[in-house]
Design a protein around this motif. Structure first.
Motif, PDB file in Angstrom:
ATOM      1  N   ASP A  51       1.580  50.638 -31.975  1.00 41.26           N
ATOM      2  CA  ASP A  51       2.816  49.891 -31.576  1.00 41.26           C
ATOM      3  C   ASP A  51       3.378  50.213 -30.399  1.00 41.26           C
ATOM      4  N   GLY A  55       4.770  43.853 -32.624  1.00 37.89           N
ATOM      5  CA  GLY A  55       3.822  43.033 -33.288  1.00 37.89           C
ATOM      6  C   GLY A  55       2.442  43.260 -33.292  1.00 37.89           C
ATOM      7  N   ARG A  56       2.246  44.685 -33.079  1.00 40.24           N
ATOM      8  CA  ARG A  56       0.874  45.368 -33.096  1.00 40.24           C
ATOM      9  C   ARG A  56       0.112  44.706 -31.854  1.00 40.24           C
ATOM     10  N   SER A 148      -3.848  44.797 -33.337  1.00 40.11           N
ATOM     11  CA  SER A 148      -4.143  43.874 -34.579  1.00 40.11           C
ATOM     12  C   SER A 148      -5.459  43.536 -34.893  1.00 40.11           C
TER      13      SER A 148
END
Length: 149
Positions: A51, A55-56, A148
C-alpha cells in the motif's frame, strides 16, 4: 505483482552479463538454489511494503540478490566479482538488470512491474553455500508495481 515471476525476470535480465574471456558464463536463478555452478547470480530474500499508494495501487519490494564467484584464486576471483559489481560495462549486473526497466513509458520486467532500480551493493565477503566457499556480494534491487495483481 506476482513475486515468483518477478524473481525469474530479474534472473533472466542478469543472464545478459558478458564476463571476461576464459570465465564461465554466469548462471542465474530466480530462487535460492540448493547448489550453485559458479559464477552464479540468484534472487534471495525480499522485503515487501504494501500500500505505497491507496487502493492497493502500488507495492514495493526490495530483493536481496547474491552473486557468487568460485574461489580458484583470491585475486582473480575478486576481479571478476568487481567487474560484475561495477556500475557500467559489459560485465555490470547493474547495467544489464536495469535494461529490463524498458523504454520510457513501458513497464519493467516485460510488464510485471512499474519500475526497478539496483540500489546498492553490500556484504562483499566470503560466503558458504552448500558446503563450498565463494567470494560474493549482495545486490539490493527495489521493484515497484501494482499491488492488486
Amino acid at each position: 505483482m506476482q513475486i515468483s515471476a518477478v524473481r525469474d525476470a530479474i534472473a533472466d535480465a542478469a543472464r545478459a552479463v558478458v564476463l571476461p574471456d576464459g570465465i564461465a558464463k554466469l548462471t542465474c536463478s530466480g530462487y535460492v538454489p540448493d547448489s550453485v555452478n559458479a559464477p552464479h547470480f540468484f534472487v534471495g530474500e525480499y522485503e515487501q511494503t504494501f500500500d505505497r499508494a491507496m487502493g492497493r495501487a502500488l507495492d514495493e519490494l526490495v530483493f536481496t540478490c547474491r552473486v557468487l564467484v568460485a574461489r580458484t584464486d583470491d585475486r582473480p576471483s575478486q576481479r571478476v566479482l568487481d567487474a560484475m559489481l561495477s556500475g557500467a560495462g559489459p560485465a555490470s549486473l547493474k547495467a544489464v538488470i536495469e535494461l529490463a526497466r524498458g523504454a520510457p513509458g513501458e513497464y519493467a520486467l516485460g510488464g510485471l512491474a512499474h519500475d526497478l532500480h539496483v540500489q546498492r551493493i553490500q556484504g562483499y565477503r566470503w560466503y558458504e553455500h552448500a558446503g563450498a566457499t565463494y567470494v560474493g556480494a549482495e545486490l539490493m534491487i527495489k521493484v515497484i508495481g501494482d499491488g492488486s495483481t
